[in-house]
Design an enzyme around this catalytic site. Structure first.
Site, PDB file in Angstrom:
ATOM      1  N   GLU A 177       0.758  -1.295   0.202  1.00  0.00           N
ATOM      2  CA  GLU A 177      -0.073   0.016   0.106  1.00  0.00           C
ATOM      3  C   GLU A 177       0.847   1.330  -0.047  1.00  0.00           C
ATOM      4  OE1 GLU A 177      -2.570   0.656   3.285  1.00  0.00           O
ATOM      5  OE2 GLU A 177      -3.770   2.176   2.666  1.00  0.00           O
ATOM      6  N   LYS A 219      -2.706  -2.194  -3.163  1.00  0.00           N
ATOM      7  CA  LYS A 219      -3.723  -1.226  -2.525  1.00  0.00           C
ATOM      8  C   LYS A 219      -3.177   0.122  -2.720  1.00  0.00           C
ATOM      9  CE  LYS A 219      -5.956  -0.287   1.933  1.00  0.00           C
ATOM     10  NZ  LYS A 219      -6.695  -0.901   3.089  1.00  0.00           N
TER      11      LYS A 219
END
Ligand code: 13P
Length: 340
Positions: A177, A219
């Site tokens: 992420e 992500k």
């Protein structure tokens, strides 16, 4: 039976399903509870999360996995059932946040690097024993006129790739992420520029550090105007720019992209995801890994009071359903209102 990381990664982005990010650190969940006037005790945190995980129909049909925090993965429901078992009983996969948070980056005022690599191999092995089959590590990239620096992007990409390689060694699918924040007054083009650079740096490092792309989930933030931008891009532009930026940077071997909501309103986060899935043909699954955009409504409805549990579960089920529809491009404003 041996579990294949490829299969876990595919299950995390199964059609019409996405991830519930319930991994707020003790500090962050306290802020959320403060906003509704609830006290942040260990029992209250457990009760709140147990209530979400017991929203059975939504969990079974819309949620592929749940990201937990260290405290939560060890907690038991009021009746003694481990929370991990509630998640598994709903057919969802338990996951764990393993980073230790974003700290000041030395020599780079205003920029951050995420810590938590020391001892990570041992922690991952323990989490695997506790039932986690995927993990999350969040890098935080802020935008203003002078930042991010190339140094910041590289330092964060390096840490993300080291984390991802260790996860795969431990039999855990890494969610990587690199979050480009939407705070600030920058426009969507500036967000594009920084997101593109962050993703290029990330996949460079993933390659250098031998991360198996088929066993990882990305992500990212969407490509979106800053919250304080004077002229904010609309839904179609966000969808178009996000897909185009991802096509340029994300290898097709990545099975799925599960967006963060990052401070978008609940409905914006849903509308943007649905617009991408409705209009574009892409190599990866496009789904959600939302924290605030799934939890803001149930948190408000709950208000820290057990007598509101049914209303809170209904609010959670509604957002989960809307995002499930968005993950296949079938959401509409009408559906949002008719089933609210
Ligand atoms: P938000 O969807 O609230 O941005 O949270 C997702 C998340 O897990 C951030 O790390």
């Amino acid at each position: 039976m041996t579990e294949r990381l490829e299969d876990i990664a595919q299950a995390m982005v199964a059609p019409g399903k996405g991830i519930l990010a319930a991994d707020e650190s003790t500090g962050t969940i306290k802020k959320r509870f403060d906003s509704i006037g609830a006290e942040s005790t260990e029992d209250n945190r457990r009760d709140y999360r147990e209530m979400l995980f017991r929203t059975t129909n939504a969990m079974e049909t819309c949620i592929s996995g749940v990201i937990l925090y260290d405290e939560t993965i060890r907690q038991k429901a009021a009746d003694g059932t481990p929370l991990v078992d509630l998640i598994k009983a709903a057919g969802a996969i338990p996951g764990i946040k393993v980073d230790a948070g974003a700290k000041e980056l030395a020599g780079a005022p205003g920029e951050k690097v995420t810590e938590g690599l020391d001892g990570l191999r041992e922690r991952l092995n323990e989490y695997h024993g506790l039932g986690a089959r995927f993990a999350k590590w969040r890098a935080v990239i802020d935008i203003n006129d002078d930042i991010p620096s190339d140094y910041c992007l590289r330092a964060n990409a390096h840490a993300l790739a080291r984390y991802a390689a260790l996860c795969q060694e431990a039999g855990i699918v890494p969610i990587v992420e690199p979050e480009v924040l939407m705070d600030g007054n920058h426009d969507i083009n500036r967000c594009w520029q920084v997101t593109e650079a962050a993703l290029n740096a990330l996949f460079d490092e993933m390659y250098a550090q031998r991360v198996v792309l088929e066993q990882a989930i990305l992500k990212p933030n969407m490509v979106i105007s800053g919250k304080k931008c004077a002229t904010r891009a609309g839904v179609d532009e966000v969808a178009e720019m996000t897909v185009r930026c991802l096509k340029r940077t994300v290898p097709s071997a990545i099975p799925g992209i599960a967006f963060l909501s990052g401070g978008q309103s609940d409905e914006e986060a849903t509308a943007h995801l649905s617009a991408m899935n409705a209009a574009y043909d892409v190599a990866w699954k496009l789904s959600f890994s939302y924290g605030r955009a799934l939890q803001a409504a149930p948190l408000q409805a709950w208000g820290g009071k057990s007598e509101n549990a049914a209303d809170a579960q209904a609010a959670f089920a509604h957002r989960a359903r809307m995002n499930s529809l968005a993950a296949t491009g079938k959401w509409s404003v009408d559906l949002e209102q008719s089933s609210a």
